[in-house]
Design an enzyme around this catalytic site. Structure first.
Site, PDB file in Angstrom:
ATOM      1  N   LYS A  22       0.838  -1.213   0.000  1.00 12.62           N
ATOM      2  CA  LYS A  22       0.000   0.000   0.000  1.00 12.62           C
ATOM      3  C   LYS A  22       0.869   1.259   0.000  1.00 12.62           C
ATOM      4  CE  LYS A  22      -1.542   1.447   4.128  1.00 12.62           C
ATOM      5  NZ  LYS A  22      -1.235   2.808   4.582  1.00 12.62           N
ATOM      6  N   ASN A  23       1.868   1.286   0.898  1.00 12.93           N
ATOM      7  CA  ASN A  23       2.641   2.519   1.050  1.00 12.93           C
ATOM      8  C   ASN A  23       3.643   2.757  -0.077  1.00 12.93           C
ATOM      9  OD1 ASN A  23       1.173   3.057   3.286  1.00 12.93           O
ATOM     10  ND2 ASN A  23       2.793   2.578   4.771  1.00 12.93           N
ATOM     11  N   ARG A  92      -4.546  10.629   4.808  1.00 11.04           N
ATOM     12  CA  ARG A  92      -3.504  11.654   4.839  1.00 11.04           C
ATOM     13  C   ARG A  92      -2.578  11.584   3.633  1.00 11.04           C
ATOM     14  NH1 ARG A  92      -2.393  13.606   9.500  1.00 11.04           N
ATOM     15  NH2 ARG A  92      -0.304  14.072   8.798  1.00 11.04           N
ATOM     16  N   CYS A 116      -3.963  12.525  13.485  1.00 10.14           N
ATOM     17  CA  CYS A 116      -4.696  11.283  13.339  1.00 10.14           C
ATOM     18  C   CYS A 116      -4.529  10.461  14.605  1.00 10.14           C
ATOM     19  CB  CYS A 116      -4.300  10.536  12.074  1.00 10.14           C
ATOM     20  SG  CYS A 116      -2.897   9.462  12.232  1.00 10.14           S
ATOM     21  N   ARG A 121       1.321  14.234  13.466  1.00 16.36           N
ATOM     22  CA  ARG A 121       1.751  14.059  12.082  1.00 16.36           C
ATOM     23  C   ARG A 121       1.716  15.344  11.242  1.00 16.36           C
ATOM     24  NH1 ARG A 121      -0.660   8.482   9.900  1.00 16.36           N
ATOM     25  NH2 ARG A 121       1.165   8.595   8.586  1.00 16.36           N
ATOM     26  N   ASP A 306       5.283   0.345  11.975  1.00 13.70           N
ATOM     27  CA  ASP A 306       4.068  -0.317  11.468  1.00 13.70           C
ATOM     28  C   ASP A 306       3.980  -1.782  11.893  1.00 13.70           C
ATOM     29  OD1 ASP A 306       3.369   2.048  10.319  1.00 13.70           O
ATOM     30  OD2 ASP A 306       3.906   1.495   8.265  1.00 13.70           O
ATOM     31  N   ILE A 328       8.678   6.650  16.818  1.00 13.15           N
ATOM     32  CA  ILE A 328       8.260   7.393  15.618  1.00 13.15           C
ATOM     33  C   ILE A 328       6.983   8.212  15.859  1.00 13.15           C
ATOM     34  CG2 ILE A 328       7.721   7.218  13.136  1.00 13.15           C
ATOM     35  CD1 ILE A 328      10.532   6.169  13.761  1.00 13.15           C
ATOM     36  N   ARG A 398      -8.305  -0.691   5.128  1.00 16.66           N
ATOM     37  CA  ARG A 398      -7.480   0.337   4.475  1.00 16.66           C
ATOM     38  C   ARG A 398      -6.131  -0.232   4.046  1.00 16.66           C
ATOM     39  NH1 ARG A 398      -6.836   5.633   7.799  1.00 16.66           N
ATOM     40  NH2 ARG A 398      -5.552   5.916   5.964  1.00 16.66           N
TER      41      ARG A 398
HETATM   42  N1  EPU Z   1       7.142  14.412  10.773  1.00 11.38           N
HETATM   43  C1  EPU Z   1       7.288  15.743  11.094  1.00 11.38           C
HETATM   44  N2  EPU Z   1       7.156  16.651  10.077  1.00 11.38           N
HETATM   45  C2  EPU Z   1       6.886  16.285   8.807  1.00 11.38           C
HETATM   46  C3  EPU Z   1       6.748  14.925   8.497  1.00 11.38           C
HETATM   47  C4  EPU Z   1       6.888  14.004   9.508  1.00 11.38           C
HETATM   48  O1  EPU Z   1       7.524  16.111  12.239  1.00 11.38           O
HETATM   49  O2  EPU Z   1       6.779  17.170   7.943  1.00 11.38           O
HETATM   50  C5  EPU Z   1       7.291  13.402  11.841  1.00 11.38           C
HETATM   51  C6  EPU Z   1       6.015  12.602  12.100  1.00 11.38           C
HETATM   52  O3  EPU Z   1       5.119  13.266  12.947  1.00 11.38           O
HETATM   53  C7  EPU Z   1       6.571  11.326  12.684  1.00 11.38           C
HETATM   54  C8  EPU Z   1       7.911  11.162  11.942  1.00 11.38           C
HETATM   55  O4  EPU Z   1       8.210  12.432  11.406  1.00 11.38           O
HETATM   56  O5  EPU Z   1       6.808  11.500  14.041  1.00 11.38           O
HETATM   57  C9  EPU Z   1       7.911  10.158  10.815  1.00 11.38           C
HETATM   58  O6  EPU Z   1       6.761  10.339  10.009  1.00 11.38           O
HETATM   59  P1  EPU Z   1       6.752  10.090   8.434  1.00 11.38           P
HETATM   60  O7  EPU Z   1       6.589  11.399   7.753  1.00 11.38           O
HETATM   61  O8  EPU Z   1       7.893   9.240   8.038  1.00 11.38           O
HETATM   62  O9  EPU Z   1       5.398   9.276   8.292  1.00 11.38           O
HETATM   63  P2  EPU Z   1       4.418   9.349   7.043  1.00 11.38           P
HETATM   64  O10 EPU Z   1       5.198   9.583   5.826  1.00 11.38           O
HETATM   65  O11 EPU Z   1       3.298  10.265   7.369  1.00 11.38           O
HETATM   66  C10 EPU Z   1       4.560   6.818   6.430  1.00 11.38           C
HETATM   67  C11 EPU Z   1       3.598   5.681   6.279  1.00 11.38           C
HETATM   68  C12 EPU Z   1       3.105   5.274   7.665  1.00 11.38           C
HETATM   69  C13 EPU Z   1       4.319   4.862   8.497  1.00 11.38           C
HETATM   70  C14 EPU Z   1       5.321   5.999   8.566  1.00 11.38           C
HETATM   71  C15 EPU Z   1       6.590   5.652   9.302  1.00 11.38           C
HETATM   72  C16 EPU Z   1       2.663   6.083   4.086  1.00 11.38           C
HETATM   73  C17 EPU Z   1       1.487   6.469   3.277  1.00 11.38           C
HETATM   74  N3  EPU Z   1       2.499   6.111   5.430  1.00 11.38           N
HETATM   75  O12 EPU Z   1       3.839   7.880   7.049  1.00 11.38           O
HETATM   76  O13 EPU Z   1       2.251   4.156   7.471  1.00 11.38           O
HETATM   77  O14 EPU Z   1       3.902   4.531   9.801  1.00 11.38           O
HETATM   78  O15 EPU Z   1       5.666   6.417   7.236  1.00 11.38           O
HETATM   79  O16 EPU Z   1       7.231   4.581   8.710  1.00 11.38           O
HETATM   80  O17 EPU Z   1       3.708   5.762   3.552  1.00 11.38           O
HETATM   81  C18 EPU Z   1       0.581   2.628   8.041  1.00 11.38           C
HETATM   82  O18 EPU Z   1       0.728   2.089   6.927  1.00 11.38           O
HETATM   83  O19 EPU Z   1      -0.093   2.100   8.964  1.00 11.38           O
HETATM   84  C19 EPU Z   1       1.208   3.918   8.311  1.00 11.38           C
HETATM   85  C20 EPU Z   1       0.791   4.730   9.283  1.00 11.38           C
END
Ligand code: EPU
Length: 419
Positions: A22-23, A92, A116, A121, A306, A328, A398
């Protein structure tokens, strides 16, 4: 609203086929915005999030055809339209359209995702990076608007490694003028998959899989035909399922180089995992013999957040105490209260969970709170004594394709029931 009814205690056997990730699929879908023509993506899982992203693209004027795991996106007549609140609030990852939209049209408008269940996030790093590339960012009525005649290459340092942030910026940089460097880039296999696809489209991305990614912008990109990587988290979830049910199963269609940390950690609990010609053979230890293990979630190549919930479910019946540290997300222990209802002995203090293994779990009515929390309840329920009714499984839908079919085929007692 659908629920899952699981009667635990059965040993599973046979094989299970892992779906596309998915991701990885979501950013690849967003990348179709970058070029005119028909992009074909294969091994796309049939999931709610995929349908939401397809709706986001269709709303922008893309032609969508999704059949049998093959998704064709024709972005020729795409127009500069926003990703609306109604869709972003349900997923998101819609924010992944921001980078490619501003790169192709010079303007993008995306509803700002709120917090969320698992954490606040923010997307400040996505916005900081685009600003560095010359975009003017404004916030208005809950929407982010990014404008730039043409983005220009920049040196971007992310103080936190962000998966979708790196993906958004990489897509934006692919069509920017000049070279962009992303320092402390995310190294997740899904980021790498996107970079490989972009390169096939004609982009010039190097350093893929490292935390230093360089993107030399090009004038235009071409549509591609691309196969999405298998889902490493689904793989880890099935390893946990086999482990907790003392089962022997074969997991097909997985990439071992993407799951090193998961495999190593789950081996510590006594699960035997071996590579065979056509998949991963997983054999759980006899009931009552799972070993405790400590884990800390980290960005790739560390143990993924995850998989944290499933790991807690697994070790909740280990023969000792496991310490789990979530680094995380700040609120990713919602499954713990539900697991406690099934008899688990888990204490949370700040970001640390102390999991004291109990002899057995008992079936109970429980509530899914987010995607991976739901998966952990499935893992626990399959080992619990008696019936577990999991409510709000739309969270599970999802991210896990046909999960009840896959588990039934392995011999598990699992049924989807209406409200
Ligand atoms: N963060 C910030 N600022 C930003 C972006 C991120 O502070 O601008 C922080 C977040 O709050 C978090 C950390 O950085 O504490 C890491 O977040 P990241 O941005 O890597 O997460 P994401 O890109 O929003 C993706 C996956 C998530 C997975 C995380 C971590 C997708 C669509 N989602 O989220 O997947 O948990 O990376 O590996 O790729 C899931 O599939 O259940 C899921 C939540």
């Amino acid at each position: 609203m659908d629920r899952l009814l699981i009667t635990g205690g059965r040993q599973l056997s046979g094989s299970v086929e892992i779906s596309g990730a998915k991701n990885a699929a979501l950013p690849l879908m967003a990348s179709t915005i970058l070029c005119k023509g028909n992009t074909v993506l294969r091994n796309i899982p049939d999931l709610k999030d995929i349908k939401t992203m397809a709706e986001v693209l269709a709303n922008m004027g893309a032609g969508i055809d999704f059949n049998n795991g093959v998704l064709a996106v024709n972005a020729t007549s795409l127009v500069n339209k926003e990703a609306p609140y109604e869709l972003v609030k349900t997923m998101r990852a819609s924010v992944l359209t921001l980078g490619p939209m501003v790169a192709r049209f010079g303007r993008a408008k995306v509803s700002l995702p709120g917090g969320c269940a698992i954490g606040a996030r923010p997307i400040n790093l996505h916005l900081m990076g685009l600003e560095k590339m010359g975009a003017k960012i404004t916030l208005s009525q809950g929407y982010v608007v990014a404008k730039a005649k043409r983005l220009k290459g920049a040196r971007i340092f992310c103080d936190i490694s962000t998966v979708t942030g790196t993906e958004n910026l990489m897509m934006a940089a692919a069509l920017a003028k000049g070279t962009t460097v992303i320092e402390n880039a995310a190294r997740e296999p899904e980021v790498e998959d996107l970079a490989n696809a972009l390169n096939l489209m004609g982009a010039k991305v190097t350093g893929v899989g490292s935390s230093f990614i360089e993107i030399e912008g090009v004038e235009e990109l071409q549509p591609i035909d691309y196969q999405v990587i298998p889902d490493r988290i689904e793989t880890g979830t099935f390893i946990s399922i086999a482990g907790i049910t003392a089962s022997n199963i074969l997991i097909k269609n997985c990439r071992t180089e993407h799951i090193t940390a998961i495999v190593e950690k789950l081996r510590e609990t006594g699960i035997t995992i071996t590579e065979e010609k056509d998949g991963l053979r997983v054999v759980g230890p006899p009931r009552g013999k799972l070993q405790p293990a400590d884990v800390k979630t980290l960005p790739f190549p560390g143990f993924p957040t995850d998989m944290q919930a499933q790991f807690i479910a697994l070790t909740s019946v280990a023969t000792g105490t496991s310490i789990v540290k979530e680094t995380i997300f700040e609120n990713r222990y919602m499954h713990v209260a539900e697991l406690r209802r099934m008899g688990a002995n888990i204490e949370i203090e700040d970001n640390i969970a102390t999991v004291r293994g109990v002899e057995r779990l008992f079936g109970a009515p429980v509530m899914a709170t987010d995607l991976r929390a739901s998966a952990s309840l499935v893992v626990a329920a399959l080992a619990a004594e008696g019936e577990t009714l999991i409510d709000r499984i739309y969270h599970l839908d999802r991210g896990y394709e046909k999960i009840e079919d896959k588990i039934s085929k392995l011999g598990g007692d699992i049924r989807r029931v209406g409200a």
